[in-house]
Design a protein around this motif. Structure first.
Motif, PDB file in Angstrom:
ATOM      1  N   ASP A  16     106.184 -28.971  66.558  1.00 26.89           N
ATOM      2  CA  ASP A  16     107.122 -27.887  66.814  1.00 26.89           C
ATOM      3  C   ASP A  16     108.567 -28.382  66.871  1.00 26.89           C
ATOM      4  OD1 ASP A  16     107.162 -29.224  69.220  1.00 26.89           O
ATOM      5  OD2 ASP A  16     106.845 -27.440  70.464  1.00 26.89           O
ATOM      6  N   GLY A  17     108.758 -29.686  66.577  1.00 26.50           N
ATOM      7  CA  GLY A  17     110.104 -30.239  66.572  1.00 26.50           C
ATOM      8  C   GLY A  17     110.586 -30.738  67.913  1.00 26.50           C
ATOM      9  N   TRP A  18     109.707 -30.739  68.920  1.00 23.56           N
ATOM     10  CA  TRP A  18     110.075 -31.193  70.259  1.00 23.56           C
ATOM     11  C   TRP A  18     109.112 -32.294  70.695  1.00 23.56           C
ATOM     12  CZ3 TRP A  18     114.190 -29.033  73.176  1.00 23.56           C
ATOM     13  CH2 TRP A  18     114.851 -27.979  72.555  1.00 23.56           C
ATOM     14  N   ASN A  70     116.370 -32.820  72.495  1.00 24.01           N
ATOM     15  CA  ASN A  70     116.967 -32.599  71.175  1.00 24.01           C
ATOM     16  C   ASN A  70     118.489 -32.464  71.194  1.00 24.01           C
ATOM     17  OD1 ASN A  70     114.615 -32.835  69.713  1.00 24.01           O
ATOM     18  ND2 ASN A  70     114.237 -30.630  69.573  1.00 24.01           N
ATOM     19  N   ASP A  71     119.142 -33.209  72.080  1.00 28.50           N
ATOM     20  CA  ASP A  71     120.600 -33.163  72.126  1.00 28.50           C
ATOM     21  C   ASP A  71     121.239 -34.367  71.431  1.00 28.50           C
ATOM     22  OD1 ASP A  71     120.031 -35.197  73.917  1.00 28.50           O
ATOM     23  OD2 ASP A  71     121.275 -34.400  75.547  1.00 28.50           O
ATOM     24  N   GLY A  72     120.410 -35.210  70.809  1.00 26.90           N
ATOM     25  CA  GLY A  72     120.926 -36.366  70.086  1.00 26.90           C
ATOM     26  C   GLY A  72     121.152 -37.591  70.929  1.00 26.90           C
ATOM     27  N   ALA A  73     121.057 -37.454  72.228  1.00 26.40           N
ATOM     28  CA  ALA A  73     121.165 -38.592  73.146  1.00 26.40           C
ATOM     29  C   ALA A  73     119.751 -39.048  73.465  1.00 26.40           C
ATOM     30  CB  ALA A  73     121.913 -38.192  74.417  1.00 26.40           C
ATOM     31  N   ARG A 127     111.829 -40.230  64.991  1.00 23.06           N
ATOM     32  CA  ARG A 127     113.099 -39.891  64.359  1.00 23.06           C
ATOM     33  C   ARG A 127     114.151 -40.972  64.618  1.00 23.06           C
ATOM     34  NH1 ARG A 127     113.657 -34.130  67.250  1.00 23.06           N
ATOM     35  NH2 ARG A 127     113.394 -35.580  69.002  1.00 23.06           N
ATOM     36  N   LEU A 128     115.031 -41.162  63.644  1.00 20.78           N
ATOM     37  CA  LEU A 128     116.163 -42.067  63.804  1.00 20.78           C
ATOM     38  C   LEU A 128     117.386 -41.255  64.210  1.00 20.78           C
ATOM     39  CD1 LEU A 128     115.762 -44.229  60.554  1.00 20.78           C
ATOM     40  CD2 LEU A 128     115.137 -44.910  62.877  1.00 20.78           C
ATOM     41  N   VAL A 129     118.103 -41.719  65.234  1.00 18.49           N
ATOM     42  CA  VAL A 129     119.359 -41.100  65.625  1.00 18.49           C
ATOM     43  C   VAL A 129     120.481 -42.057  65.244  1.00 18.49           C
ATOM     44  CG1 VAL A 129     120.763 -40.208  67.513  1.00 18.49           C
ATOM     45  CG2 VAL A 129     118.301 -39.769  67.477  1.00 18.49           C
ATOM     46  N   LEU A 130     121.352 -41.601  64.360  1.00 14.47           N
ATOM     47  CA  LEU A 130     122.425 -42.434  63.823  1.00 14.47           C
ATOM     48  C   LEU A 130     123.727 -42.082  64.533  1.00 14.47           C
ATOM     49  CD1 LEU A 130     121.495 -41.930  60.059  1.00 14.47           C
ATOM     50  CD2 LEU A 130     120.622 -43.664  61.651  1.00 14.47           C
ATOM     51  N   GLY A 131     124.265 -43.021  65.309  1.00 10.84           N
ATOM     52  CA  GLY A 131     125.495 -42.788  66.052  1.00 10.84           C
ATOM     53  C   GLY A 131     126.716 -42.836  65.149  1.00 10.84           C
ATOM     54  N   VAL A 136     126.481 -32.934  61.084  1.00 14.01           N
ATOM     55  CA  VAL A 136     126.449 -33.815  62.248  1.00 14.01           C
ATOM     56  C   VAL A 136     125.934 -33.033  63.448  1.00 14.01           C
ATOM     57  CG1 VAL A 136     128.314 -35.301  61.425  1.00 14.01           C
ATOM     58  CG2 VAL A 136     128.850 -33.328  62.873  1.00 14.01           C
ATOM     59  N   ASP A 137     125.539 -33.801  64.467  1.00 12.37           N
ATOM     60  CA  ASP A 137     125.084 -33.240  65.741  1.00 12.37           C
ATOM     61  C   ASP A 137     123.879 -32.314  65.575  1.00 12.37           C
ATOM     62  OD1 ASP A 137     127.190 -34.622  66.858  1.00 12.37           O
ATOM     63  OD2 ASP A 137     128.538 -32.899  66.852  1.00 12.37           O
ATOM     64  N   ARG A 138     122.985 -32.707  64.664  1.00 11.74           N
ATOM     65  CA  ARG A 138     121.737 -31.975  64.493  1.00 11.74           C
ATOM     66  C   ARG A 138     120.724 -32.898  63.813  1.00 11.74           C
ATOM     67  NH1 ARG A 138     121.101 -28.108  59.318  1.00 11.74           N
ATOM     68  NH2 ARG A 138     119.027 -29.016  59.603  1.00 11.74           N
ATOM     69  N   TYR A 139     119.465 -32.457  63.823  1.00 13.20           N
ATOM     70  CA  TYR A 139     118.393 -33.195  63.151  1.00 13.20           C
ATOM     71  C   TYR A 139     118.163 -32.620  61.761  1.00 13.20           C
ATOM     72  CZ  TYR A 139     117.046 -35.775  67.329  1.00 13.20           C
ATOM     73  OH  TYR A 139     117.043 -36.633  68.395  1.00 13.20           O
TER      74      TYR A 139
END
Length: 507
Positions: free
Chosen positions: A19-21, A387-390, A460-464, A493-496
């Motif tokens: 469900d993406g979470w 899911n806030d990117g942090a 998932r990869l989070v790219l700063g 930016v600021d999303r998946y």
């Protein structure tokens, strides 16, 4: 008192219902020959309610475990788009197949991956480049209640936990994915079956950039293994020649948690291992020529970790500035350590190192109250549960409640989250290399398999991006047997986003 009691537990972030979470899986102890719980014990699967809370769905899902739990490895081994669970235990492990309807089925016997005995960490990775995830399982040694040694004061009858040397070393396992729901034990023919181990941690990464996934394995009181993948020739143990087997003084240490990442963006994957108290931890910088230098002393990491014992640990960009930082979960294994070493505590604080791009800075004192709290830390998993990117952190405690840490620092900068979905390559894209540029910031990220201790992470990869508000381009080099390179421009930016191999676009 039995040695497995001192070790676990592990944990995982996974999106079991797609469900993406990120949901959460927690491993617990359970019945075995040396332990009969006074009340029923089980592992736990918590579904993310998307509002900062979770619901216990373990019973419905059917993933409660069935023995003395250790850790968990998450991977889509059959390529159906659903994450499956491999739970390591004593005296046998479990493979849970995700049915896609909120339930799992125990397929251990059919799959042939019970790994009888005492297993610790495990990792899914594609060792033979056939596009299917194989399974490496760390074995700690030849343990059972009947073989348990007495450790303690024979005059007073006081029991202590035994040192690892009392457990006879045995080979770890490598299981080849046959593509039909079954696996073949290829430990012997791969060369891994010839190596006696007391293995705690494992991470899979292409250390020499030859397109084959290698393994770094931490061992307790015997040399660490750097298992270089030689393709059809199997694995070659090169830890001694590479400089990662022993300490700089030539002695074997008690290696526990491990990870791999290209922390300085020089194109080569570096290694980290948490060791036992008084041994200090190791940051192995990859020279790019097949060997490593332990830079823990000049970076200040050695001094900061000399009084700690390191278990769960991971490289990640906690502040989204584009540099990979490092978090460590610590704790001594022996509850009675004060009786023989007054300088050491059973419970120890976590540590957070910030990578400034030029130095490693211990920012634990500024990172929140949790870093001044002492715990018997063990497993550690990374995952962005809100899911806030942090990227948040899940911490496991021996004989204590888990701790979920919400990251507030990463919200101060921009980011791009990427979910990779392989087609010819393995579905989880383990081994993919993602490069990206945002203005003057250019970085390279490697998607490793596993890492930490007994734990599994948000895929998932989070790219700063730092303060930069635009991602100029992103390039994905898919793992073999694909090897395809795809480039994308003008990204949000600021999303998946999700990138499916071969589709040429993102969604």
């Amino acid at each position: 008192m039995y040695l497995p009691e001192t070790i676990g537990p592990g944990c995982a972030f996974l999106d079991y219902d797609n469900d993406g979470w990120m949901d959460i899986y927690l491993v617990n102890s359970g019945p075995c020959d040396f332990y009969s719980p006074p009340a029923p014990l089980r592992n736990a699967l918590y579904r993310n309610n998307r509002d900062g809370t979770f619901s216990d769905v373990t019973t419905k899902a059917g993933v409660s475990g069935g023995a003395y739990g250790m850790g968990v490895a998450v991977g889509d081994y059959d390529g159906d788009g659903l994450p499956d669970l491999y739970v390591t235990q004593y005296p046998r492990s479990i493979l849970y197949h995700n049915n896609g309807d909120g339930t799992f089925t125990d397929v251990t016997d059919k799959a042939g991956v019970a790994a009888p005995g005492w297993s610790s960490s495990a990792v899914w990775f594609d060792y033979d480049n056939d596009g299917k995830l194989d399974l490496f399982v760390c074995r700690f040694g030849d343990f059972s209640k009947a073989k348990n040694a007495f450790c303690g004061n024979k005059n007073t009858g006081a029991h202590y936990y035994c040192a690892p040397g009392t457990v006879r070393a045995l080979p770890s396992w490598l299981f080849h994915n046959n593509g039909d729901g079954t696996f073949t034990d290829v430990s012997k023919e791969s060369g891994i079956g010839a190596l006696l181990s007391r293995a705690w941690g494992v991470v899979a990464a292409d250390v020499n950039n030859d397109g084959w996934m290698d393994l770094f394995v931490s061992n307790d009181s015997i040399p660490n293994f750097l298992l270089m993948n030689r393709g059809k020739k199997g694995f070659e143990e090169t830890g001694l020649l590479a400089g990662v087997a022993y300490s700089s003084f030539g002695g074997a240490r008690a290696g526990m948690g491990v990870d791999a990442a290209d922390y300085d963006d020089d194109g080569s994957v570096d290694l980290f291992v948490g060791n036992f108290v008084h041994e200090y931890f190791s940051l192995y910088h990859n020279s790019g020529k097949g060997d490593f230098d332990d830079v823990a002393v000049p970076t200040g990491i050695a001094a900061a970790t000399q009084s700690l014992s390191g278990w769960g640990l991971k490289f990640f960009d906690f502040d989204n500035d584009g540099n990979l930082d490092l978090i460590l979960n610590n704790g001594h294994p022996d509850t009675m350590v004060k009786l023989y070493d007054a300088t050491v505590s059973y419970r120890e604080p976590m540590v957070l190192f910030q990578n400034t791009g030029k130095a490693w800075k211990n920012v634990s004192a500024q990172a929140g109250a949790i870093f001044s709290r002492k715990m018997a830390g063990r497993g550690l998993a990374l995952g962005d549960f809100d899911n806030d990117g942090a990227v948040d952190v899940l911490v496991m405690v021996n004989d204590g409640a888990p701790v979920l840490l919400r990251n507030r620092a990463g919200r101060q900068n921009h980011w791009l989250g990427v979910r990779l979905e392989g087609r010819t390559a393995n579905r989880d894209a383990i081994g993919a290399v993602v490069s990206y540029q945002s203005g003057d910031l250019k970085r390279r990220r490697v998607k490793v398999g596993g890492g930490s201790f007994l734990s599994s992470h948000d895929p998932r990869l989070v790219l700063g991006l730092g303060s930069r508000s635009k991602a100029d381009w992103l390039e994905v080099k898919w793992p073999q047997p694909s090897g395809r390179v795809e480039r994308f421009k003008d990204l949000p930016v600021d999303r998946y986003i999700t990138i499916v191999e071969g589709q040429g676009t993102w969604k």
